[in-house]
Design a protein around this motif. Structure first.
Motif, short mmCIF file in Angstrom:
data_model
loop_
_atom_site.label_atom_id
_atom_site.label_comp_id
_atom_site.label_asym_id
_atom_site.label_seq_id
_atom_site.Cartn_x
_atom_site.Cartn_y
_atom_site.Cartn_z
N ARG A 30 9.67 93.70 113.74
CA ARG A 30 8.68 93.08 114.61
C ARG A 30 8.58 91.56 114.40
NH1 ARG A 30 4.89 95.06 117.93
NH2 ARG A 30 3.04 93.81 118.34
N ASP A 31 8.77 91.10 113.15
CA ASP A 31 8.60 89.67 112.90
C ASP A 31 9.85 88.87 113.21
OD1 ASP A 31 8.95 89.72 109.23
OD2 ASP A 31 10.33 90.23 110.85
N GLY A 32 10.89 89.56 113.71
CA GLY A 32 12.10 88.86 114.13
C GLY A 32 13.22 88.86 113.12
N ASN A 33 12.98 89.35 111.91
CA ASN A 33 14.07 89.43 110.94
C ASN A 33 15.14 90.39 111.45
OD1 ASN A 33 12.97 87.63 109.19
ND2 ASN A 33 12.14 89.16 107.79
N THR A 34 16.40 90.03 111.22
CA THR A 34 17.52 90.79 111.76
C THR A 34 18.57 91.10 110.69
OG1 THR A 34 18.68 88.75 112.35
CG2 THR A 34 17.28 89.75 114.05
N ALA A 35 19.40 92.06 111.01
CA ALA A 35 20.58 92.36 110.20
C ALA A 35 21.72 92.68 111.14
CB ALA A 35 20.32 93.53 109.26
N TYR A 36 22.93 92.29 110.77
CA TYR A 36 24.10 92.51 111.61
C TYR A 36 25.23 93.09 110.77
CZ TYR A 36 22.01 89.39 115.12
OH TYR A 36 21.19 88.82 116.05
N SER A 37 26.09 93.85 111.43
CA SER A 37 27.32 94.26 110.77
C SER A 37 28.26 93.06 110.73
CB SER A 37 27.96 95.42 111.51
OG SER A 37 28.44 95.00 112.77
N ASP A 38 29.13 93.03 109.75
CA ASP A 38 30.06 91.90 109.62
C ASP A 38 30.96 91.76 110.84
OD1 ASP A 38 30.57 92.30 106.03
OD2 ASP A 38 29.01 91.26 107.17
N SER A 39 31.27 92.87 111.48
CA SER A 39 32.21 92.85 112.61
C SER A 39 31.66 92.14 113.84
CB SER A 39 32.62 94.27 112.98
OG SER A 39 31.49 95.02 113.37
N VAL A 40 30.35 91.96 113.93
CA VAL A 40 29.77 91.34 115.13
C VAL A 40 29.02 90.04 114.83
CG1 VAL A 40 29.52 93.63 116.17
CG2 VAL A 40 27.54 92.54 115.08
N LYS A 41 28.90 89.68 113.58
CA LYS A 41 28.18 88.45 113.23
C LYS A 41 28.79 87.25 113.93
CE LYS A 41 26.26 89.51 108.68
NZ LYS A 41 26.38 89.28 107.22
N GLY A 42 27.93 86.44 114.51
CA GLY A 42 28.39 85.25 115.22
C GLY A 42 28.77 85.49 116.66
N ARG A 43 28.89 86.74 117.06
CA ARG A 43 29.23 87.07 118.45
C ARG A 43 28.11 87.80 119.17
NH1 ARG A 43 33.17 90.57 119.49
NH2 ARG A 43 32.92 91.76 117.55
N PHE A 44 27.42 88.66 118.46
CA PHE A 44 26.33 89.45 119.05
C PHE A 44 24.99 88.90 118.57
CE2 PHE A 44 28.71 93.77 119.61
CZ PHE A 44 29.74 93.11 120.26
N THR A 45 23.98 89.00 119.44
CA THR A 45 22.63 88.59 119.09
C THR A 45 21.64 89.67 119.51
OG1 THR A 45 23.18 86.24 119.38
CG2 THR A 45 20.84 86.84 119.33
N ILE A 46 20.85 90.12 118.56
CA ILE A 46 19.80 91.09 118.88
C ILE A 46 18.48 90.34 119.01
CG2 ILE A 46 19.30 91.62 116.45
CD1 ILE A 46 18.80 94.54 117.34
N SER A 47 17.68 90.76 119.97
CA SER A 47 16.37 90.15 120.16
C SER A 47 15.40 91.22 120.66
CB SER A 47 16.44 89.00 121.17
OG SER A 47 16.89 89.46 122.43
N ARG A 48 14.12 90.93 120.59
CA ARG A 48 13.14 91.91 121.05
C ARG A 48 11.98 91.21 121.73
NH1 ARG A 48 11.05 95.25 116.07
NH2 ARG A 48 9.28 95.77 117.39
N ASP A 49 11.35 91.96 122.61
CA ASP A 49 10.14 91.52 123.29
C ASP A 49 9.06 92.51 122.91
OD1 ASP A 49 8.02 91.07 125.07
OD2 ASP A 49 9.37 90.40 126.66
N ASN A 50 8.18 92.12 121.97
CA ASN A 50 7.18 93.05 121.46
C ASN A 50 6.19 93.48 122.54
OD1 ASN A 50 8.21 93.07 118.84
ND2 ASN A 50 7.08 91.22 118.30
N ALA A 51 5.90 92.59 123.47
CA ALA A 51 4.95 92.93 124.54
C ALA A 51 5.50 94.03 125.44
CB ALA A 51 4.63 91.69 125.36
N LYS A 52 6.82 94.07 125.58
CA LYS A 52 7.46 95.07 126.44
C LYS A 52 8.03 96.24 125.65
CE LYS A 52 8.79 91.72 130.01
NZ LYS A 52 9.92 91.14 130.77
N ASN A 53 7.89 96.20 124.31
CA ASN A 53 8.51 97.22 123.46
C ASN A 53 9.99 97.36 123.79
OD1 ASN A 53 6.00 97.72 122.30
ND2 ASN A 53 5.53 99.35 123.76
N ALA A 54 10.64 96.23 123.93
CA ALA A 54 12.04 96.22 124.34
C ALA A 54 12.91 95.50 123.32
CB ALA A 54 12.19 95.53 125.70
N VAL A 55 14.16 95.89 123.28
CA VAL A 55 15.15 95.24 122.43
C VAL A 55 16.40 95.01 123.25
CG1 VAL A 55 16.06 97.43 121.54
CG2 VAL A 55 16.34 95.33 120.20
#
Length: 126
Positions: free
Chosen positions: A53-78
Motif C-alpha cells: 500500500r505504501d508503494g514499496n515494490t519488489a521485482y524479479s531480476d528478469s524484469v527489473k528496469g523493463r517492467f513497472t508495477i504501480s497501484r491506485d489505492n482509491a480504485k483498489n487497482a494494480v
C-alpha cells in the motif's frame, strides 16, 4: 467474496510495450499486497513484481528496469507496465492479492499467495 478482475494483454512485437490492469473488490483493502505472476508453457509459475500500500515494490531480476508495477489505492487497482518486451516474456500473466503484515518481506513465491485472477495471455513475437 474477494474478486480479482484482470484486463490487458495481447500480441506485441519484440521491443514493444503492454499494460496490464487488475482490480480487487469485496475485500478489506487496508492491509494487502498486490502482485503479478506469469506462467510460460511447460514452466512453473513465477513471480514478476509486487507492491504494498505504501508503494514499496519488489521485482524479479528478469524484469527489473523493463517492467513497472504501480497501484491506485482509491480504485483498489494494480497495473503492470511492460516495456522492451522480449519473446521470453511470453506467458499467461496472473494478478494476485494477499494479506500483508507490516514489516514482512515482499515475497514473490507463488505458493504463499492466496487469491488469483483468471490470467491473461501476453505474446511477444515478430
Amino acid at each position: 467474496q474477494l474478486q480479482i478482475r484482470q484486463s490487458g494483454g495481447g500480441l506485441v512485437h519484440p521491443g514493444g510495450s503492454l499494460r496490464l490492469s487488475c482490480e480487487v473488490t469485496n475485500w478489506d483493502t487496508r492491509y494487502y499486497i498486490l502482485g503479478w505472476f506469469r506462467q510460460a508453457p511447460g514452466k512453473e509459475r513465477e513471480g514478476v513484481a509486487c507492491i504494498i500500500r505504501d508503494g514499496n515494490t519488489a521485482y524479479s531480476d528478469s524484469v527489473k528496469g523493463r517492467f513497472t508495477i504501480s497501484r491506485d489505492n482509491a480504485k483498489n487497482a494494480v497495473y503492470l507496465q511492460m516495456n522492451s518486451l522480449k519473446p521470453e516474456d511470453t506467458a499467461v500473466y496472473f494478478c494476485a492479492a494477499d494479506r500483508y503484515y507490516s514489516g514482512a518481506v515482499l515475497d514473490l513465491r507463488p505458493e504463499v499467495w492466496d487469491h488469483w485472477g483468471q490470467g491473461t495471455q501476453v505474446t511477444v513475437s515478430s
